[in-house]
Design a protein around this motif. Structure first.
Motif, mmCIF file in Angstrom:
data_model
loop_
_atom_site.group_PDB
_atom_site.id
_atom_site.type_symbol
_atom_site.label_atom_id
_atom_site.label_comp_id
_atom_site.label_asym_id
_atom_site.label_seq_id
_atom_site.Cartn_x
_atom_site.Cartn_y
_atom_site.Cartn_z
ATOM 1 N N GLY A 303 0.781 -1.232 0.000
ATOM 2 C CA GLY A 303 0.000 0.000 0.000
ATOM 3 C C GLY A 303 0.811 1.281 0.000
ATOM 4 N N LYS A 304 2.135 1.162 0.037
ATOM 5 C CA LYS A 304 3.007 2.347 -0.012
ATOM 6 C C LYS A 304 4.035 2.144 -1.118
ATOM 7 N N VAL A 305 4.980 3.064 -1.214
ATOM 8 C CA VAL A 305 6.059 2.923 -2.203
ATOM 9 C C VAL A 305 7.397 2.995 -1.467
ATOM 10 N N ILE A 306 8.238 2.007 -1.737
ATOM 11 C CA ILE A 306 9.592 2.000 -1.168
ATOM 12 C C ILE A 306 10.518 2.585 -2.216
ATOM 13 N N ILE A 307 11.336 3.539 -1.846
ATOM 14 C CA ILE A 307 12.324 4.067 -2.802
ATOM 15 C C ILE A 307 13.719 3.897 -2.213
ATOM 16 N N GLY A 308 14.594 3.303 -2.988
ATOM 17 C CA GLY A 308 15.973 3.099 -2.525
ATOM 18 C C GLY A 308 16.720 2.264 -3.552
ATOM 19 N N THR A 309 17.875 1.916 -3.347
ATOM 20 C CA THR A 309 18.577 2.059 -2.100
ATOM 21 C C THR A 309 19.980 2.573 -2.367
ATOM 22 N N THR A 310 20.653 2.899 -1.303
ATOM 23 C CA THR A 310 22.031 3.374 -1.434
ATOM 24 C C THR A 310 22.991 2.210 -1.183
ATOM 25 N N ASP A 311 24.247 2.476 -1.273
ATOM 26 C CA ASP A 311 25.275 1.432 -1.109
ATOM 27 C C ASP A 311 26.525 2.129 -0.576
ATOM 28 N N THR A 312 26.542 2.378 0.733
ATOM 29 C CA THR A 312 27.601 3.197 1.324
ATOM 30 C C THR A 312 28.416 2.376 2.317
ATOM 31 N N PRO A 313 29.727 2.275 2.132
ATOM 32 C CA PRO A 313 30.544 1.529 3.094
ATOM 33 C C PRO A 313 30.355 2.071 4.506
ATOM 34 N N ARG A 314 30.347 1.178 5.448
ATOM 35 C CA ARG A 314 30.102 1.598 6.839
ATOM 36 C C ARG A 314 30.968 0.711 7.723
ATOM 37 N N HIS A 315 31.594 1.278 8.733
ATOM 38 C CA HIS A 315 32.520 0.444 9.504
ATOM 39 C C HIS A 315 31.984 0.039 10.863
ATOM 40 N N ASP A 316 30.971 0.783 11.351
ATOM 41 C CA ASP A 316 30.393 0.342 12.617
ATOM 42 C C ASP A 316 29.227 -0.601 12.309
ATOM 43 N N LEU A 317 28.783 -1.328 13.311
ATOM 44 C CA LEU A 317 27.748 -2.342 13.070
ATOM 45 C C LEU A 317 26.542 -2.097 13.962
ATOM 46 N N SER A 318 26.027 -0.882 13.892
ATOM 47 C CA SER A 318 24.898 -0.516 14.740
ATOM 48 C C SER A 318 23.677 -1.379 14.407
ATOM 49 N N ARG A 319 22.883 -1.653 15.428
ATOM 50 C CA ARG A 319 21.619 -2.391 15.239
ATOM 51 C C ARG A 319 20.596 -1.543 14.485
ATOM 52 N N GLU A 320 20.657 -0.234 14.692
ATOM 53 C CA GLU A 320 19.749 0.693 14.001
ATOM 54 C C GLU A 320 20.599 1.798 13.388
ATOM 55 N N PRO A 321 21.258 1.514 12.275
ATOM 56 C CA PRO A 321 22.150 2.519 11.701
ATOM 57 C C PRO A 321 21.377 3.771 11.287
ATOM 58 N N THR A 322 22.049 4.908 11.312
ATOM 59 C CA THR A 322 21.396 6.149 10.892
ATOM 60 C C THR A 322 21.802 6.464 9.447
ATOM 61 N N PRO A 323 20.880 7.024 8.694
ATOM 62 C CA PRO A 323 21.210 7.355 7.304
ATOM 63 C C PRO A 323 22.128 8.570 7.236
ATOM 64 N N PHE A 324 22.951 8.624 6.223
ATOM 65 C CA PHE A 324 23.764 9.813 6.002
ATOM 66 C C PHE A 324 22.932 10.824 5.219
ATOM 67 N N LYS A 325 23.229 12.104 5.434
ATOM 68 C CA LYS A 325 22.523 13.193 4.761
ATOM 69 C C LYS A 325 22.591 13.002 3.236
ATOM 70 N N GLU A 326 23.788 12.621 2.755
ATOM 71 C CA GLU A 326 23.991 12.471 1.300
ATOM 72 C C GLU A 326 23.108 11.360 0.744
ATOM 73 N N GLU A 327 22.838 10.341 1.552
ATOM 74 C CA GLU A 327 22.027 9.212 1.057
ATOM 75 C C GLU A 327 20.594 9.664 0.819
ATOM 76 N N LEU A 328 20.055 10.418 1.796
ATOM 77 C CA LEU A 328 18.688 10.903 1.627
ATOM 78 C C LEU A 328 18.630 11.864 0.442
ATOM 79 N N GLU A 329 19.618 12.749 0.352
ATOM 80 C CA GLU A 329 19.634 13.704 -0.767
ATOM 81 C C GLU A 329 19.691 12.967 -2.099
ATOM 82 N N PHE A 330 20.481 11.905 -2.144
ATOM 83 C CA PHE A 330 20.609 11.112 -3.371
ATOM 84 C C PHE A 330 19.253 10.511 -3.776
#
Ligand SMILES: Cc1cc2nc3c(=O)[nH]c(=O)nc-3n(C[C@H](O)[C@H](O)[C@H](O)COP(=O)(O)OP(=O)(O)OC[C@H]3O[C@@H](n4cnc5c(N)ncnc54)[C@H](O)[C@@H]3O)c2cc1C
Length: 541
Positions: A303-330
């Motif tokens: 019932g909604k639309v998913i838009i994505g995704t990015t592919d950004t190297p990340r070195h920490d392994l957070s359970r709930e990672p936060t998006p980078f500003k550039e990813e949302l802008e992209f």
């Protein structure tokens, strides 16, 4: 092999197995020796559990948080052969994934369905260039094709994607793949494994490995609800901890003093979710080559639309990672190039991030994850800890088969029946009823397949909480789907957190109340409210 307490009766009125925590913990405490102990309850671990349990091995799976809480609930929800791997010349990978696509669609039709993709072309050469690849893609599927690849003129393109940017539009190519509900599929895999006797426990973390004569002999787990520790003995221990596999490889190496290097190079993928009017109709949009060379999808889902995704190297392994500003802008910038009315920041209903467990080739420290292998990797350490990671959701079944082949070869498991999972319907699809359920429409009871009949006998079927969720569904989640918290229900049994975090927030208290009635515990409403804020918080502009 441990038998489940009550085997379900087969047929349209199947009674699902109960997942009462006290009895599951009592089984863990039993000190039974298992053939196979699996660490990690995502697609990889649960797929493996089903393959092994259905062959007759005794199996235990421990999951540190909730089933599919890691990467397996955060995918783009595509059951796909991977068109882009074809462009990279990886024909065998695509062939295998196309085969697996059909198997998944057949075994879980209530959770996975075909979906048409439209690739708009703005340059004359694009239709022939991409068209050749997509015709080949379809040809590789052979009899398992979900629909013929077609070339669309501009008018037909706009019929399928009415909100497409028309400036310079030449036409499009339409091809078929599949889509699914990833978290519910993970649960269906686990629950089907449980039907075959596997013991599954969420909120149970592997904290140590035990060794005897230099070989892994089992593990120590911690029930994270009570902090109680238990020892599990197993002939074969498989580390299926996704992006977290290296932590367990470290534990193994410390005990045996084996030298090893990290194998996972995590890569972050961000999705935003917006209303259906940004992509009306039943077609997904695929952009094969964004301004920076990535693939972007806009997919109608529940019932909604998913838009994505990015592919950004990340070195920490957070359970709930936060998006980078550039990813949302992209994502917003690329959407605006292709959609006539494009979503703005205020239109975002939820935003979530997943970590890909990409496998780092030895000696590659370039950090460029787009070049890193997306095929799965199986490693057996000197002490016989089996590690499996990488690959993709679509190929979980083939991965499981490979892992068991390797375990048998290494004499960690005795040879038993051959693999049965190719034709093994999952819970919800076992009655033989014909089920066809579009995944693009709003959530409903159809996601339960033939278990809907049973669900309708539970209290609260008529009490709608919001977003397609009923009181009965919450009770079902607690009684039969291992749910312990409000997050378990709203993020992974229902997908409301992923679809509309504000709406999820508004039903949290009601869900908590029902969980409390079922379990006597609060269901951690406060923690869920904090989490929902995380899914609503955008990086600063
Ligand atoms: C953004 C994104 C989009 C994707 N889209 C697609 C797609 O459309 N189609 C597709 O086919 N694939 C897709 N994938 C790939 C797919 O989602 C993953 O390959 C798959 O989910 C990995 O599953 P997993 O079980 O290996 O890892 P996970 O799902 O992360 O499971 C590992 C589990 O291990 C648990 N764990 C860790 N440590 C311990 C411990 N000590 N004790 C117990 N448990 C532990 C974790 O809690 C976790 O639940 C995508 C991936 C990403 C990131």
């Amino acid at each position: 092999m441990h038998q489940p307490e009550s085997m379900p009766t087969r047929g349209p009125h199947t009674i699902p197995l109960e997942t009462r925590r006290e009895s599951l913990v009592a089984r863990i405490a039993d000190n039974q020796r298992y053939d196979l102990a699996i660490i990690g309850g995502g697609a990889t671990g649960l797929g493996l559990a089903l393959d092994a349990a259905s062959r007759g091995y005794s199996v235990v799976v421990v999951e540190a948080t909730d089933f599919a809480q890691g990467t397996s609930s955060r995918s783009t929800k595509l059951v796909h052969g991977g068109v882009r791997y074809l462009a990279q010349g990886n024909v065998s990978l695509v062939y295998e994934a196309l085969h697996e696509r059909t198997t998944l669609l057949n075994n879980a039709p209530h959770l996975a369905q075909p979906l048409a993709f439209v690739m708009p072309c703005y340059k004359f050469w694009e239709q022939s260039f991409y068209g050749v690849g997509l015709v080949l893609y379809d040809a590789l599927a052979g009899r398992k094709s979900l629909g013929r690849t077609r070339f669309l003129n501009k008018t037909r393109t706009l019929q399928d994607l009415p909100n497409l940017n028309t400036r310079g539009l030449k036409g499009a190519i339409k091809y078929w793949d599949g889509q699914f509900d990833d978290a519910r599929l993970a649960l269906a895999l686990g629950r089907t494994a449980a039907q075959h006797g596997a013991l599954l426990l969420n909120y149970c973390e592997a904290v140590a490995l035990t060794h005897a004569d230099g070989s892994v002999s089992g593990l120590i787990v911690r029930d994270t609800e009570t902090d109680q520790r238990y020892a599990i003995q197993a002939s074969c221990v498989v580390n299926a901890a996704g992006v977290w596999v290296d932590a367990l490889r470290d534990l193994d190496a410390q005990a045996t003093q084996e030298k090893h290097s990290k194998i996972v190079a995590p890569s972050q993928g961000v999705h935003i979710v917006v209303d259906r009017d940004f992509l009306p109709g039943d077609h997904a949009l695929i952009v094969p080559h964004t301004t920076d060379g990535r693939v972007l999808f806009a997919v109608p889902w529940l019932g909604k639309v998913i838009i994505g995704t990015t592919d950004t190297p990340r070195h920490d392994l957070s359970r709930e990672p936060t998006p980078f500003k550039e990813e949302l802008e992209f994502i917003l910038r690329e959407s605006a190039r292709y959609l006539a009315r494009a979503p703005q920041r205020d239109d975002i209903k939820s935003l979530w991030v997943g970590l890909r467990p990409l496998v780092k080739p030895p000696q590659d420290d370039s950090g460029n994850t787009k070049k890193i292998s997306r095929e799965h990797t199986i490693l057996i350490s000197k002490s016989k800890l089996v590690t499996v990671t990488g690959g993709k959701w679509t190929t979980y079944r083939a991965m499981a088969q490979d892992v068991l082949t390797q375990c048998i070869k290494a004499n960690l498991l005795a040879q038993r029946a051959s693999c049965l999972t190719e034709n093994l319907p999952l819970v919800g699809a076992q009655s033989g009823e014909v089920i066809s359920h579009q995944m693009s429409v709003a959530p409903s009871i159809a996601a339960y397949g033939d278990e809907a009949t049973y669900l309708n006998t539970l209290p609260g079927t008529q009490r709608a909480l919001g977003g397609g969720l009923t009181e009965a569904m919450v009770r079902f989640a607690v009684r039969h789907e291992y749910a312990r918290t409000v997050e378990d229900v709203l993020a992974r049994r229902s997908r409301l957190l992923f679809l509309d975090a504000a709406l999820a927030l508004s039903v949290a208290d009601a869900v908590g109340q029902i969980i409390a009635e079922e379990t006597g515990q609060s269901g951690n409403v406060a923690a869920f409210k904090k989490l929902a804020q995380h899914y609503l918080t955008l990086p600063a502009a």
